[in-house]
Design an enzyme around this catalytic site. Structure first.
Site, PDB file in Angstrom:
ATOM      1  N   TRP A   1      35.280  40.052  38.967  1.00 49.34           N
ATOM      2  CA  TRP A   1      35.385  42.207  39.319  1.00 49.34           C
ATOM      3  C   TRP A   1      34.207  42.257  40.414  1.00 49.34           C
ATOM      4  CZ3 TRP A   1      32.041  39.746  34.322  1.00 49.34           C
ATOM      5  CH2 TRP A   1      30.932  39.673  34.712  1.00 49.34           C
TER       6      TRP A   1
ATOM      7  N   TYR B   1      39.993  41.269  35.192  1.00 42.12           N
ATOM      8  CA  TYR B   1      39.960  40.569  36.069  1.00 42.12           C
ATOM      9  C   TYR B   1      40.324  40.040  36.335  1.00 42.12           C
ATOM     10  CZ  TYR B   1      36.284  44.507  35.249  1.00 42.12           C
ATOM     11  OH  TYR B   1      35.877  45.616  34.984  1.00 42.12           O
ATOM     12  N   ARG B   2      40.825  38.846  37.577  1.00 50.21           N
ATOM     13  CA  ARG B   2      41.481  37.375  36.806  1.00 50.21           C
ATOM     14  C   ARG B   2      39.982  37.151  36.773  1.00 50.21           C
ATOM     15  NH1 ARG B   2      42.463  37.810  43.052  1.00 50.21           N
ATOM     16  NH2 ARG B   2      40.165  36.538  43.813  1.00 50.21           N
TER      17      ARG B   2
ATOM     18  N   ASP C   1      47.170  37.140  46.126  1.00 50.33           N
ATOM     19  CA  ASP C   1      46.460  38.528  45.180  1.00 50.33           C
ATOM     20  C   ASP C   1      48.020  39.473  45.534  1.00 50.33           C
ATOM     21  OD1 ASP C   1      45.586  40.508  43.627  1.00 50.33           O
ATOM     22  OD2 ASP C   1      43.559  39.584  44.516  1.00 50.33           O
TER      23      ASP C   1
ATOM     24  N   GLU D   1      37.416  52.601  28.033  1.00 52.47           N
ATOM     25  CA  GLU D   1      38.660  52.270  27.747  1.00 52.47           C
ATOM     26  C   GLU D   1      39.453  52.105  26.954  1.00 52.47           C
ATOM     27  OE1 GLU D   1      36.717  50.086  30.712  1.00 52.47           O
ATOM     28  OE2 GLU D   1      37.508  51.226  32.038  1.00 52.47           O
TER      29      GLU D   1
ATOM     30  N   ASN E   1      32.670  48.366  28.045  1.00 54.57           N
ATOM     31  CA  ASN E   1      33.512  48.711  29.554  1.00 54.57           C
ATOM     32  C   ASN E   1      34.882  47.259  28.697  1.00 54.57           C
ATOM     33  OD1 ASN E   1      34.644  49.585  32.342  1.00 54.57           O
ATOM     34  ND2 ASN E   1      34.715  47.643  32.423  1.00 54.57           N
TER      35      ASN E   1
HETATM   36  C1  LIG Z   1      47.367  42.284  37.234  1.00 52.09           C
HETATM   37  C2  LIG Z   1      46.215  42.919  37.632  1.00 52.09           C
HETATM   38  C3  LIG Z   1      44.694  41.741  38.165  1.00 52.09           C
HETATM   39  C4  LIG Z   1      43.375  42.992  38.819  1.00 52.09           C
HETATM   40  N1  LIG Z   1      42.950  41.595  38.740  1.00 52.09           N
HETATM   41  C5  LIG Z   1      41.210  42.681  39.215  1.00 52.09           C
HETATM   42  C6  LIG Z   1      40.344  41.924  39.509  1.00 52.09           C
HETATM   43  O1  LIG Z   1      40.862  40.438  39.711  1.00 52.09           O
HETATM   44  N2  LIG Z   1      38.738  41.944  39.981  1.00 52.09           N
HETATM   45  C7  LIG Z   1      39.053  43.447  40.235  1.00 52.09           C
HETATM   46  O2  LIG Z   1      38.061  43.883  40.037  1.00 52.09           O
HETATM   47  N3  LIG Z   1      39.918  44.655  39.726  1.00 52.09           N
HETATM   48  C8  LIG Z   1      41.609  43.554  39.601  1.00 52.09           C
HETATM   49  N4  LIG Z   1      42.652  44.840  39.184  1.00 52.09           N
HETATM   50  C9  LIG Z   1      41.992  46.006  39.265  1.00 52.09           C
HETATM   51  C10 LIG Z   1      41.292  46.496  37.704  1.00 52.09           C
HETATM   52  O3  LIG Z   1      41.797  46.100  36.358  1.00 52.09           O
HETATM   53  C11 LIG Z   1      41.168  48.162  37.697  1.00 52.09           C
HETATM   54  O4  LIG Z   1      40.808  48.245  39.083  1.00 52.09           O
HETATM   55  C12 LIG Z   1      39.968  48.461  36.515  1.00 52.09           C
HETATM   56  O5  LIG Z   1      40.381  50.232  36.589  1.00 52.09           O
HETATM   57  C13 LIG Z   1      39.123  47.817  36.938  1.00 52.09           C
HETATM   58  O6  LIG Z   1      38.370  48.115  35.880  1.00 52.09           O
HETATM   59  P1  LIG Z   1      36.753  49.077  35.799  1.00 52.09           P
HETATM   60  O7  LIG Z   1      37.263  50.765  36.144  1.00 52.09           O
HETATM   61  O8  LIG Z   1      36.233  49.455  34.391  1.00 52.09           O
HETATM   62  O9  LIG Z   1      36.021  47.962  36.141  1.00 52.09           O
HETATM   63  C14 LIG Z   1      43.432  43.649  38.205  1.00 52.09           C
HETATM   64  C15 LIG Z   1      44.653  44.996  38.231  1.00 52.09           C
HETATM   65  C16 LIG Z   1      46.028  44.489  37.422  1.00 52.09           C
HETATM   66  C17 LIG Z   1      47.102  45.312  37.103  1.00 52.09           C
END
Ligand SMILES: Cc1cc2nc3c(=O)[nH]c(=O)nc-3n(C[C@H](O)[C@H](O)[C@H](O)COP(=O)(O)O)c2cc1C
Length: 608
Positions: A189, A175-176, A284, A235, A171
């Site tokens: 996450w 995530y920050r 956020d 991805e 995956n």
């Molecule tokens: C700038 C930005 C910051 C993000 N920060 C987070 C975060 O801190 N935690 C989180 O779970 N998703 C965050 N997201 C959303 C995830 O990147 C998004 O839901 C992604 O599809 C998650 O991938 P996954 O389904 O493979 O876990 C962020 C998205 C953006 C555009």
């Protein structure tokens, strides 16, 4: 990313800022202001410093990479609609019956050979420099502190690569990551995300979880990190599909995770599932702070880099933000993937001021009663679409979804309490308004039907109506009506709140011959003349099961909640810039904004 910088100079409108600037607030504030401009630029800060820690960094910071639709389009190398068309074709592939059909299929299948990432058995460019564990120091990276009340510095554009316990699933998620000290990062996450599901597996097995965080490289990696791919689909497949070339991956030095060979920086390490640590607060993309909460922690084993890395970052807060442009591409690319569960869906749109999960507009063909309600349940039941709190469905004769003025009129002309569905479901991890974290109200509007027959109220001027309202409720300080040329004018009032507004709604019911839709907001930090930010505020602040009433008129309590509402979670504050930092940047000529701009985007509290 050095190539990306050159490419942005030639193909976009990159601005290079050579003045020494602080990673704490100064750089983030400049980028935040820039991305709100209609013609926003990418920014390269060549001399990042950290005044508090006395650090001068030896790598530049690149921000606002996805600064516009045009740049996003160019990064893709094609229009996101064309990517969607390719996905649609794939989903509709049928077994060929005749030889000619087989031949026609060959080029389509041939293109698929580029989809699968290729694992290389040599080191990548991202491993030109290898920093051993003893020398790891996250302070060497220009990690930003974006908001004054943030719990620390955060990596905001980290590509987090993880794999399932049995190694069969990989995956990439964006995530920050909070920097705790020289070698530990908080892994934000969220509970519904893929890396969190993997973490659960490691936790159950009592094993340490390997993680590699990449920064930089092809900007498309960044976009792929936020793309809501179905669980179990890597991805990097999407990367290969969009780019038309296989992603080339190399093995991390200290774990088995594969990362793109050409990223700029890789932070490798392990998460011990027995140790959680408080993460946040963090300003956020909802425009509110997310509150402190325990999250897993990664201990860094090594950091690898290219010779001349560039540090990529973003800043989130109130809309519009860089995620507007990333989200636009995501919305376009994922349309065909929604169609198998909602085949008569024509199109959908997620307005940026609805911060994606707070509002969706969707256009559909209606074939039977309750068809729109069927789609609402489908949306609320699948993948990341299920985070959406408010969904409005319109018929195929509706104006274009991004023509918000005309579309709102269309919706208001069809709005009836009996066509509003209020139910419950999961809500985004970041939602602050639901009575319980993770579950809350959902509101669906079926505006696919015929127009409401008549405007059955008497229209008053704002002044007359305000006088009537104030006779009943003395703490109402302002009133503004919108869309008085529709069958459901919206009356927005601002209050100095001291008690639950449900009481106010009850008291104002006697005015049902003058009001069709009532929206209540706090007088503090809301401008009744700024519908863009009013919508942002209201869809953020409401939980439909608690805050929406359908009798005698439709009423929405969009105020901040507290114990007077029986709300026992902590209510977070808005993200506001530091006035001191803005004034200083303005004096140095690094930003050029006026009071109107500051108020329009809520950069400062209204009383500052
Ligand atoms: C700038 C930005 C910051 C993000 N920060 C987070 C975060 O801190 N935690 C989180 O779970 N998703 C965050 N997201 C959303 C995830 O990147 C998004 O839901 C992604 O599809 C998650 O991938 P996954 O389904 O493979 O876990 C962020 C998205 C953006 C555009």
């Amino acid at each position: 990313m050095q190539d990306v910088v050159e490419w942005l100079k030639a193909n976009a409108n990159l601005k290079v800022i050579d003045e020494p600037l602080d990673v704490e607030l100064e750089i983030p504030h400049i980028a935040y202001i820039e991305v709100k401009k209609p013609d926003s630029s990418q920014l390269l800060f060549t001399k990042p410093i950290n005044k508090a820690k006395g650090i001068e960094y030896d790598m530049p910071v690149l921000m606002n990479i996805f600064a516009s639709k045009d740049t996003t389009h160019k990064i893709f190398g094609k229009h996101p609609d064309d990517v969607a068309e390719g996905i649609d074709e794939l989903l509709k592939l049928k077994p060929p019956k005749k030889l000619i059909d087989k031949l026609k299929m060959v080029p389509k299948l041939f293109r698929l050979k580029n989809v699968f990432p290729r694992r290389l058995d040599f080191k990548g460019e991202c491993q030109e420099v290898i920093i051993p564990k003893e020398q790891v120091d996250l302070d060497k990276l220009p990690i930003l502190k974006t908001w004054q009340e943030d719990g620390g510095a955060f990596i905001t554009m980290g590509q987090v690569y993880t794999q399932s316990l049995d190694g069969t699933m990989q995956n990439l998620g964006m995530y920050r990551l909070q920097q705790y000290d020289k070698n530990r990062l908080g892994m934000h996450w969220q509970i519904h995300k893929d890396a969190s599901h993997f973490f659960d597996q490691y936790q159950k097995a009592g094993k340490k979880m390997p993680v590699s965080v990449a920064i930089g490289g092809d900007p498309l990696y960044i976009w792929c990190g936020q793309a809501p791919m179905p669980h179990g689909m890597f991805e990097m497949l999407l990367y290969g599909f969009v780019r038309g070339t296989n992603a080339q991956l190399v093995k991390s030095i200290t774990n088995d995770i594969y990362i793109p060979r050409d990223v700029d920086i890789v932070i490798e390490g392990f998460v011990d599932p027995t140790k959680l640590e408080i993460e946040g607060p963090f300003g956020d993309h909802t425009g509110y702070y997310t509150l402190k909460e325990p999250f897993p922690v990664m201990e860094v084993e090594t950091i690898t880099m290219k010779q001349n890395p560039v540090y990529a970052a973003t800043v989130v807060g109130k809309p519009p933000l860089e995620d507007k442009y990333m989200g636009w591409a995501t919305e376009r690319v994922f349309l065909p993937m929604l169609k198998p569960m909602a085949p008569d869906l024509i199109d959908y749109n997620m307005p940026e001021n609805g911060v994606f999960h707070n509002l969706i507009l969707a256009k559909m063909q209606v074939h039977y009663p309750a068809h729109a309600k069927q789609f609402m349940h489908a949306f609320w039941g699948v993948g990341q679409m299920s985070f959406v709190k408010h969904a409005i469905f319109v018929g195929e004769d509706a104006p274009a979804l991004e023509d918000y003025e005309a579309l709102t009129k269309y919706i208001l002309n069809r709005l009836k309490p009996e066509n509003i569905l209020i139910t419950q479901g999961i809500v985004d991890h970041l939602d602050h308004s639901s009575p319980k974290q993770f579950e809350g109200g959902k509101l669906g509007v079926d505006a696919t039907g015929d127009e409401v027959e008549s405007l059955d109220i008497e229209l008053l001027s704002d002044k007359e109506l305000l006088a009537k309202v104030q006779e009943i409720v003395s703490n109402v300080v302002g009133l503004r009506q919108y869309f008085t040329d529709t069958k459901n004018p919206i009356c927005v009032i601002s209050v100095e709140k001291k008690k639950s507004q449900l009481k106010t709604i009850k008291m104002l019911r006697v005015l049902s011959s003058f009001i069709k839709v009532l929206v209540i907001v706090d007088s503090a930090n809301n401008d009744l003349h700024n519908p863009y930010m009013l919508l942002w505020r209201v869809v953020n602040n409401i939980d439909a099961t608690r805050d929406v009433k359908l009798k005698e008129f439709i009423a929405i309590d969009g105020t901040n909640k507290s114990e007077v509402d029986g709300f026992d979670r902590e209510w977070p504050g808005d993200t506001h810039c530091s006035k001191k930092v803005l004034d200083n940047l303005q004096q140095r000529g690094l930003i050029d904004i006026n009071d109107e701009f500051i108020k329009k985007f809520g950069l400062l509290p209204f009383d500052e």
